[in-house]
Motif scaffolding. Structure first.
Motif, PDB file in Angstrom:
ATOM      1  N   GLU A  61      66.718  43.110  -8.728  1.00 52.16           N
ATOM      2  CA  GLU A  61      66.693  44.465  -8.745  1.00 52.16           C
ATOM      3  C   GLU A  61      65.873  44.943  -7.370  1.00 52.16           C
ATOM      4  O   GLU A  61      65.806  46.017  -7.053  1.00 52.16           O
ATOM      5  N   ALA A  62      65.389  43.765  -6.640  1.00 53.36           N
ATOM      6  CA  ALA A  62      64.635  44.300  -5.336  1.00 53.36           C
ATOM      7  C   ALA A  62      65.585  44.523  -4.241  1.00 53.36           C
ATOM      8  O   ALA A  62      66.810  44.057  -4.071  1.00 53.36           O
ATOM      9  N   GLY A  63      65.499  45.700  -3.580  1.00 55.82           N
ATOM     10  CA  GLY A  63      66.308  46.006  -2.320  1.00 55.82           C
ATOM     11  C   GLY A  63      65.596  46.033  -1.275  1.00 55.82           C
ATOM     12  O   GLY A  63      64.728  45.370  -0.969  1.00 55.82           O
ATOM     13  N   ALA A  64      65.988  47.170  -0.329  1.00 53.94           N
ATOM     14  CA  ALA A  64      65.538  47.145   1.016  1.00 53.94           C
ATOM     15  C   ALA A  64      63.947  47.704   1.080  1.00 53.94           C
ATOM     16  O   ALA A  64      63.389  47.188   1.980  1.00 53.94           O
ATOM     17  N   PRO A  65      63.619  48.468   0.152  1.00 51.96           N
ATOM     18  CA  PRO A  65      62.174  48.650   0.131  1.00 51.96           C
ATOM     19  C   PRO A  65      61.165  47.377   0.341  1.00 51.96           C
ATOM     20  O   PRO A  65      60.265  47.426   0.849  1.00 51.96           O
ATOM     21  N   SER A  66      61.754  46.518  -0.727  1.00 53.83           N
ATOM     22  CA  SER A  66      61.056  45.178  -0.621  1.00 53.83           C
ATOM     23  C   SER A  66      60.975  44.603   0.574  1.00 53.83           C
ATOM     24  O   SER A  66      59.767  43.818   0.941  1.00 53.83           O
ATOM     25  N   LEU A  67      62.126  44.770   1.272  1.00 54.90           N
ATOM     26  CA  LEU A  67      62.219  43.881   2.726  1.00 54.90           C
ATOM     27  C   LEU A  67      61.469  44.458   3.551  1.00 54.90           C
ATOM     28  O   LEU A  67      60.584  43.938   4.162  1.00 54.90           O
ATOM     29  N   ILE A  68      61.370  46.054   3.441  1.00 52.81           N
ATOM     30  CA  ILE A  68      60.232  46.752   4.461  1.00 52.81           C
ATOM     31  C   ILE A  68      59.018  46.316   4.251  1.00 52.81           C
ATOM     32  O   ILE A  68      58.040  45.986   5.255  1.00 52.81           O
ATOM     33  N   GLY A  69      58.532  46.307   2.907  1.00 51.91           N
ATOM     34  CA  GLY A  69      57.154  46.054   2.405  1.00 51.91           C
ATOM     35  C   GLY A  69      56.668  44.677   2.957  1.00 51.91           C
ATOM     36  O   GLY A  69      55.625  44.240   3.149  1.00 51.91           O
ATOM     37  N   ASN A  70      57.874  43.681   2.826  1.00 52.26           N
ATOM     38  CA  ASN A  70      57.495  42.257   3.093  1.00 52.26           C
ATOM     39  C   ASN A  70      57.218  42.092   4.668  1.00 52.26           C
ATOM     40  O   ASN A  70      56.190  41.329   5.202  1.00 52.26           O
ATOM     41  N   VAL A  71      57.920  42.807   5.404  1.00 53.12           N
ATOM     42  CA  VAL A  71      57.781  42.966   6.805  1.00 53.12           C
ATOM     43  C   VAL A  71      56.066  43.222   7.303  1.00 53.12           C
ATOM     44  O   VAL A  71      55.550  42.776   7.877  1.00 53.12           O
ATOM     45  N   ILE A  72      55.880  44.390   6.445  1.00 52.69           N
ATOM     46  CA  ILE A  72      54.586  45.074   6.725  1.00 52.69           C
ATOM     47  C   ILE A  72      53.267  43.737   6.236  1.00 52.69           C
ATOM     48  O   ILE A  72      52.483  43.519   6.863  1.00 52.69           O
ATOM     49  N   TRP A  73      53.823  43.282   5.018  1.00 54.61           N
ATOM     50  CA  TRP A  73      52.719  42.299   4.560  1.00 54.61           C
ATOM     51  C   TRP A  73      52.473  41.046   5.417  1.00 54.61           C
ATOM     52  O   TRP A  73      51.497  40.635   5.393  1.00 54.61           O
ATOM     53  N   ILE A  74      53.679  40.477   5.906  1.00 57.00           N
ATOM     54  CA  ILE A  74      53.462  39.378   6.999  1.00 57.00           C
ATOM     55  C   ILE A  74      52.413  39.746   7.974  1.00 57.00           C
ATOM     56  O   ILE A  74      51.802  38.782   8.377  1.00 57.00           O
ATOM     57  N   VAL A  75      52.634  40.908   8.587  1.00 54.65           N
ATOM     58  CA  VAL A  75      51.922  41.428   9.755  1.00 54.65           C
ATOM     59  C   VAL A  75      50.294  41.584   9.388  1.00 54.65           C
ATOM     60  O   VAL A  75      49.633  41.045   9.956  1.00 54.65           O
ATOM     61  N   VAL A  76      50.370  42.034   8.308  1.00 53.51           N
ATOM     62  CA  VAL A  76      48.929  42.490   7.770  1.00 53.51           C
ATOM     63  C   VAL A  76      48.247  41.256   7.020  1.00 53.51           C
ATOM     64  O   VAL A  76      46.872  40.819   7.525  1.00 53.51           O
TER      65      VAL A  76
END
Length: 124
Positions: A61-76
């Motif tokens: 059920e995960a979609g595009a918001p999870s992908l965007i959140g993961n990109v932010i998570w990787i950086v932080v």
């Protein structure tokens, strides 16, 4: 066997890695807007304590918001937590008895980099 591996894991690396995830989760929850990342960090902290007998699967059920959140998570935070798993895994692989524990550390690197959109379930 899972209990023995989990106990050895807890002593050698699981406790310290879980502390890193809990601290990250606390910081994320204090900053209110990053609460989803904090909850994911707490979920992974629990997994980091007892990884044997459980596995990580994709949440369909995960979609595009999870992908965007993961990109932010990787950086932080994800990059630093992944380095912790990498260093711990290499150090554990130096000894023969630590090889399964090191491999478990390497298997946790993907979820430490991209925790959103994942679920931790009992292993089959």
């Amino acid at each position: 066997m899972r209990i023995i591996l989990n106990l050895i894991w807890l002593v050698l690396s699981g406790f310290w890695l879980a502390i890193g995830y809990v601290l990250t989760g606390i910081i994320c929850c204090i900053l209110i807007i990053t609460i989803p990342w904090g909850l994911a960090a707490f979920r992974i902290a629990n997994y980091a304590l007892w990884p044997f007998g459980r596995t990580v699967v994709d949440n369909p059920e995960a979609g595009a918001p999870s992908l965007i959140g993961n990109v932010i998570w990787i950086v932080v935070a994800g990059f630093w937590l992944a380095i912790g798993h990498l260093v711990s895994g290499v150090l554990l692989c130096i000894t023969i008895i630590g090889i399964p524990l090191g491999v478990a550390n390497f298997k946790m690197i993907p979820v430490s980099l991209m925790p959103l959109g994942k679920a931790i379930v009992p292993a089959p």
